[in-house]
Design a protein around this motif. Structure first.
Motif, mmCIF file in Angstrom:
data_model
loop_
_atom_site.group_PDB
_atom_site.id
_atom_site.type_symbol
_atom_site.label_atom_id
_atom_site.label_comp_id
_atom_site.label_asym_id
_atom_site.label_seq_id
_atom_site.Cartn_x
_atom_site.Cartn_y
_atom_site.Cartn_z
ATOM 1 N N GLY A 8 70.135 85.759 65.719
ATOM 2 C CA GLY A 8 70.740 84.540 66.236
ATOM 3 C C GLY A 8 72.226 84.404 65.973
ATOM 4 O O GLY A 8 72.891 83.595 66.605
ATOM 5 N N SER A 9 72.754 85.176 65.020
ATOM 6 C CA SER A 9 74.193 85.091 64.740
ATOM 7 C C SER A 9 74.649 86.293 63.921
ATOM 8 O O SER A 9 73.852 86.945 63.251
ATOM 9 C CB SER A 9 74.536 83.800 63.988
ATOM 10 O OG SER A 9 74.084 83.879 62.650
ATOM 11 N N TYR A 10 75.942 86.555 63.978
ATOM 12 C CA TYR A 10 76.527 87.579 63.114
ATOM 13 C C TYR A 10 76.608 87.065 61.676
ATOM 14 O O TYR A 10 76.482 87.833 60.735
ATOM 15 C CB TYR A 10 77.922 87.986 63.608
ATOM 16 C CG TYR A 10 77.906 88.715 64.921
ATOM 17 C CD1 TYR A 10 77.340 89.982 65.036
ATOM 18 C CD2 TYR A 10 78.448 88.146 66.059
ATOM 19 C CE1 TYR A 10 77.322 90.660 66.245
ATOM 20 C CE2 TYR A 10 78.432 88.812 67.276
ATOM 21 C CZ TYR A 10 77.860 90.062 67.363
ATOM 22 O OH TYR A 10 77.836 90.727 68.562
ATOM 23 N N GLU A 11 76.807 85.766 61.532
ATOM 24 C CA GLU A 11 76.902 85.200 60.185
ATOM 25 C C GLU A 11 75.625 85.451 59.392
ATOM 26 O O GLU A 11 75.673 85.709 58.193
ATOM 27 C CB GLU A 11 77.199 83.702 60.260
ATOM 28 C CG GLU A 11 77.397 83.073 58.891
ATOM 29 C CD GLU A 11 77.769 81.607 58.943
ATOM 30 O OE1 GLU A 11 78.113 81.061 57.868
ATOM 31 O OE2 GLU A 11 77.728 80.999 60.027
ATOM 32 N N ALA A 12 74.468 85.399 60.062
ATOM 33 C CA ALA A 12 73.195 85.642 59.379
ATOM 34 C C ALA A 12 73.116 87.066 58.827
ATOM 35 O O ALA A 12 72.410 87.326 57.849
ATOM 36 C CB ALA A 12 72.035 85.386 60.336
#
Length: 118
Positions: A49-53
């Motif tokens: 769902g995200s690169y941050e994850a």
């Protein structure tokens, strides 16, 4: 194919790999010896769902580059992960098109359940 992205020199990753069921059918990808590609990272982002994850805020470079005091965008996270393998939270498992990121006890429990259901 099920896959694990890991760091061979990481004690935690080695311990986790030793604890895996013997019947696993994982493809191993050492991110230091074989850097992840844009396509691989994009697949991980799609699943997570995200690169941050996928980004490790525990990495020593995160503190030494003073990134904790900057506001990072998704593109920043992507750029840093591609530039420096240490920014990928490890290990990353992809099992049956589901992603499991990091080495928390809860996450590893979910990985073991996923293997039990294979």
């Amino acid at each position: 194919m099920d896959k694990i992205y890991y760091l061979a020199s990481c004690d935690t990753c080695r311990k986790i790999i030793k604890s895996l069921p013997k019947n696993h059918n994982l493809k191993f990808h050492d991110i230091k010896q074989d850097p992840i590609t844009v396509e691989q990272l994009e697949q991980m982002r799609e699943l997570s769902g995200s690169y941050e994850a996928l980004f490790s805020k525990k990495a020593q470079l995160y503190k030494s580059m003073d990134l904790k005091n900057k506001t990072l965008t998704e593109e920043d996270y992507k750029k840093y992960i591609l530039e420096q393998y240490t920014f990928l939270s490890r290990p990353v498992f992809i099992i049956k098109d589901k992603i499991y990121i990091g080495n928390t006890q809860q996450n590893m429990h979910q990985v073991m359940l996923a293997f039990a259901n294979v």
